[in-house]
Design a protein around this motif. Structure first.
Motif, mmCIF file in Angstrom:
data_model
loop_
_atom_site.group_PDB
_atom_site.id
_atom_site.type_symbol
_atom_site.label_atom_id
_atom_site.label_comp_id
_atom_site.label_asym_id
_atom_site.label_seq_id
_atom_site.Cartn_x
_atom_site.Cartn_y
_atom_site.Cartn_z
ATOM 1 N N LYS A 180 0.828 -1.215 0.000
ATOM 2 C CA LYS A 180 0.000 0.000 0.000
ATOM 3 C C LYS A 180 0.861 1.263 0.000
ATOM 4 O O LYS A 180 0.433 2.301 -0.494
ATOM 5 C CB LYS A 180 -0.917 0.002 1.222
ATOM 6 C CG LYS A 180 -1.908 -1.140 1.234
ATOM 7 C CD LYS A 180 -2.634 -1.223 2.559
ATOM 8 C CE LYS A 180 -3.460 -2.492 2.637
ATOM 9 N NZ LYS A 180 -3.906 -2.765 3.999
ATOM 10 N N LEU A 181 2.048 1.173 0.568
ATOM 11 C CA LEU A 181 2.926 2.346 0.684
ATOM 12 C C LEU A 181 3.788 2.576 -0.556
ATOM 13 O O LEU A 181 4.138 3.713 -0.869
ATOM 14 C CB LEU A 181 3.825 2.202 1.923
ATOM 15 C CG LEU A 181 3.095 2.207 3.270
ATOM 16 C CD1 LEU A 181 4.019 1.716 4.386
ATOM 17 C CD2 LEU A 181 2.560 3.598 3.580
ATOM 18 N N ILE A 182 4.120 1.521 -1.261
ATOM 19 C CA ILE A 182 4.989 1.615 -2.435
ATOM 20 C C ILE A 182 4.151 1.992 -3.653
ATOM 21 O O ILE A 182 3.066 1.454 -3.866
ATOM 22 C CB ILE A 182 5.727 0.273 -2.676
ATOM 23 C CG1 ILE A 182 6.627 -0.064 -1.484
ATOM 24 C CG2 ILE A 182 6.516 0.286 -3.980
ATOM 25 C CD1 ILE A 182 7.719 0.930 -1.191
ATOM 26 N N LYS A 183 4.672 2.876 -4.475
ATOM 27 C CA LYS A 183 3.957 3.314 -5.676
ATOM 28 C C LYS A 183 3.897 2.193 -6.707
ATOM 29 O O LYS A 183 4.721 1.259 -6.688
ATOM 30 C CB LYS A 183 4.644 4.540 -6.275
ATOM 31 C CG LYS A 183 5.999 4.242 -6.909
ATOM 32 C CD LYS A 183 6.631 5.482 -7.486
ATOM 33 C CE LYS A 183 7.944 5.135 -8.170
ATOM 34 N NZ LYS A 183 8.590 6.309 -8.728
ATOM 35 N N ILE A 184 2.953 2.284 -7.610
ATOM 36 C CA ILE A 184 2.899 1.356 -8.732
ATOM 37 C C ILE A 184 4.177 1.551 -9.541
ATOM 38 O O ILE A 184 4.564 2.677 -9.852
ATOM 39 C CB ILE A 184 1.634 1.587 -9.576
ATOM 40 C CG1 ILE A 184 0.402 1.203 -8.744
ATOM 41 C CG2 ILE A 184 1.691 0.802 -10.881
ATOM 42 C CD1 ILE A 184 -0.923 1.530 -9.366
ATOM 43 N N GLY A 185 4.856 0.454 -9.823
ATOM 44 C CA GLY A 185 6.147 0.507 -10.495
ATOM 45 C C GLY A 185 7.317 0.517 -9.527
ATOM 46 O O GLY A 185 8.461 0.338 -9.935
ATOM 47 N N GLY A 186 7.031 0.709 -8.241
ATOM 48 C CA GLY A 186 8.073 0.684 -7.221
ATOM 49 C C GLY A 186 8.451 -0.744 -6.853
ATOM 50 O O GLY A 186 7.783 -1.703 -7.254
ATOM 51 N N LEU A 187 9.537 -0.871 -6.089
ATOM 52 C CA LEU A 187 10.062 -2.194 -5.738
ATOM 53 C C LEU A 187 10.062 -2.439 -4.239
ATOM 54 O O LEU A 187 10.317 -1.526 -3.449
ATOM 55 C CB LEU A 187 11.505 -2.340 -6.225
ATOM 56 C CG LEU A 187 11.780 -2.281 -7.714
ATOM 57 C CD1 LEU A 187 13.279 -2.438 -7.969
ATOM 58 C CD2 LEU A 187 10.996 -3.340 -8.466
ATOM 59 N N ILE A 188 9.826 -3.695 -3.888
ATOM 60 C CA ILE A 188 10.033 -4.193 -2.527
ATOM 61 C C ILE A 188 10.977 -5.383 -2.675
ATOM 62 O O ILE A 188 10.725 -6.281 -3.478
ATOM 63 C CB ILE A 188 8.723 -4.665 -1.863
ATOM 64 C CG1 ILE A 188 7.647 -3.590 -1.929
ATOM 65 C CG2 ILE A 188 8.998 -5.097 -0.413
ATOM 66 C CD1 ILE A 188 6.250 -4.088 -1.540
ATOM 67 N N ILE A 189 12.062 -5.369 -1.917
ATOM 68 C CA ILE A 189 13.012 -6.477 -1.951
ATOM 69 C C ILE A 189 13.013 -7.167 -0.588
ATOM 70 O O ILE A 189 13.118 -6.512 0.450
ATOM 71 C CB ILE A 189 14.436 -6.001 -2.296
ATOM 72 C CG1 ILE A 189 14.471 -5.434 -3.708
ATOM 73 C CG2 ILE A 189 15.441 -7.152 -2.144
ATOM 74 C CD1 ILE A 189 15.834 -4.914 -4.141
ATOM 75 N N TYR A 190 12.922 -8.490 -0.621
ATOM 76 C CA TYR A 190 12.976 -9.316 0.585
ATOM 77 C C TYR A 190 14.263 -10.120 0.558
ATOM 78 O O TYR A 190 14.550 -10.808 -0.424
ATOM 79 C CB TYR A 190 11.763 -10.260 0.638
ATOM 80 C CG TYR A 190 10.464 -9.508 0.725
ATOM 81 C CD1 TYR A 190 9.974 -9.094 1.963
ATOM 82 C CD2 TYR A 190 9.751 -9.173 -0.416
ATOM 83 C CE1 TYR A 190 8.785 -8.379 2.044
ATOM 84 C CE2 TYR A 190 8.567 -8.454 -0.332
ATOM 85 C CZ TYR A 190 8.093 -8.066 0.891
ATOM 86 O OH TYR A 190 6.926 -7.341 0.982
ATOM 87 N N ASP A 191 15.034 -10.038 1.637
ATOM 88 C CA ASP A 191 16.288 -10.772 1.741
ATOM 89 C C ASP A 191 16.049 -12.119 2.421
ATOM 90 O O ASP A 191 15.057 -12.313 3.127
ATOM 91 C CB ASP A 191 17.309 -9.948 2.542
ATOM 92 C CG ASP A 191 18.745 -10.416 2.323
ATOM 93 O OD1 ASP A 191 18.985 -11.272 1.447
ATOM 94 O OD2 ASP A 191 19.634 -9.919 3.032
ATOM 95 N N ASN A 192 16.960 -13.037 2.203
ATOM 96 C CA ASN A 192 16.994 -14.358 2.853
ATOM 97 C C ASN A 192 15.870 -15.291 2.424
ATOM 98 O O ASN A 192 15.473 -16.169 3.186
ATOM 99 C CB ASN A 192 16.984 -14.239 4.385
ATOM 100 C CG ASN A 192 18.077 -13.357 4.903
ATOM 101 O OD1 ASN A 192 17.790 -12.311 5.481
ATOM 102 N ND2 ASN A 192 19.320 -13.722 4.683
ATOM 103 N N THR A 193 15.366 -15.155 1.222
ATOM 104 C CA THR A 193 14.250 -15.998 0.803
ATOM 105 C C THR A 193 14.686 -17.393 0.352
ATOM 106 O O THR A 193 13.836 -18.241 0.076
ATOM 107 C CB THR A 193 13.411 -15.304 -0.285
ATOM 108 O OG1 THR A 193 14.264 -14.879 -1.341
ATOM 109 C CG2 THR A 193 12.674 -14.100 0.289
ATOM 110 N N LEU A 194 15.980 -17.629 0.304
ATOM 111 C CA LEU A 194 16.473 -18.992 0.056
ATOM 112 C C LEU A 194 16.901 -19.682 1.346
ATOM 113 O O LEU A 194 17.092 -20.888 1.374
ATOM 114 C CB LEU A 194 17.639 -18.982 -0.948
ATOM 115 C CG LEU A 194 17.274 -18.597 -2.372
ATOM 116 C CD1 LEU A 194 18.519 -18.588 -3.254
ATOM 117 C CD2 LEU A 194 16.218 -19.522 -2.941
#
Length: 186
Positions: A118-132
């Protein structure tokens, strides 16, 4: 512990491609990724950074000060969910951030995602670390060392949920300990 250098380089390139100016960091630890973001965004850019462990943040603070980027950082000593909820109380924050980086308690990744989307704009990125999670997400349960099993299960659940979220396009990058890059589509 901290963001792997190769993952950090990718993050810096992505920040530049986005021309990111307003960012969020969930989980700061000693601040390597925070410093990297602060060095990458423009002089008037801002980062809202949250972590409950101020002592760990203060380990990296001298480097942040030496780099001359402390003015870009709004560090909040807190668990992330209350801070994100507070941001969401202000309608002007909806879709007002370019980028978010999450490297915190893995069991809350989906809770963070529901707020960040909801906070990130359309076209913006969210990166999650440690997903492996050290490669354990690809192993049969019986081959995973006992201490890694709980977080492995959390990573598997998050990876499954994020892969079917129609609000994002994702790319799981096998650098560092696994980087899931989500681009908000709507």
């Amino acid at each position: 512990m901290g963001t792997a250098p190769d993952a950090g380089q990718l993050m810096a390139i992505l920040l530049k491609l986005l021309n990111a100016k307003k960012t969020i960091e969930v989980g700061v630890f000693t601040g390597y990724s925070l410093l990297l973001t602060a060095l990458t965004i423009p002089h008037d850019g801002k980062i809202i950074a949250m972590d409950p462990d101020r002592k760990a943040y203060e380990v990296g603070l001298p480097s942040i000060k030496k780099a001359g980027v402390e003015h870009k950082i709004d560090y909040i000593e807190s668990q992330a969910l209350p801070v994100l909820d507070k941001l969401l109380e202000n309608p002007s924050n909806d879709g007002n951030f370019d980028f978010a980086y999450v490297d915190a308690d893995k069991g809350n990744y989906w809770n963070y995602h529901e707020r960040l989307i909801k906070l990130i704009k359309i076209g913006g990125l969210i990166i999650y670390d440690n997903t492996l999670w050290g490669g354990t997400v690809a192993l049969p349960e019986e081959l995973v060392p006992g201490p890694k099993r709980k977080i492995r299960q959390e990573a598997l659940a998050f990876n499954k949920a994020i892969s079917s979220d129609s609000r994002v396009e994702i790319s799981l990058v096998s650098i560092g300990d696994g980087f899931t890059i989500c681009r908000r589509t709507h």
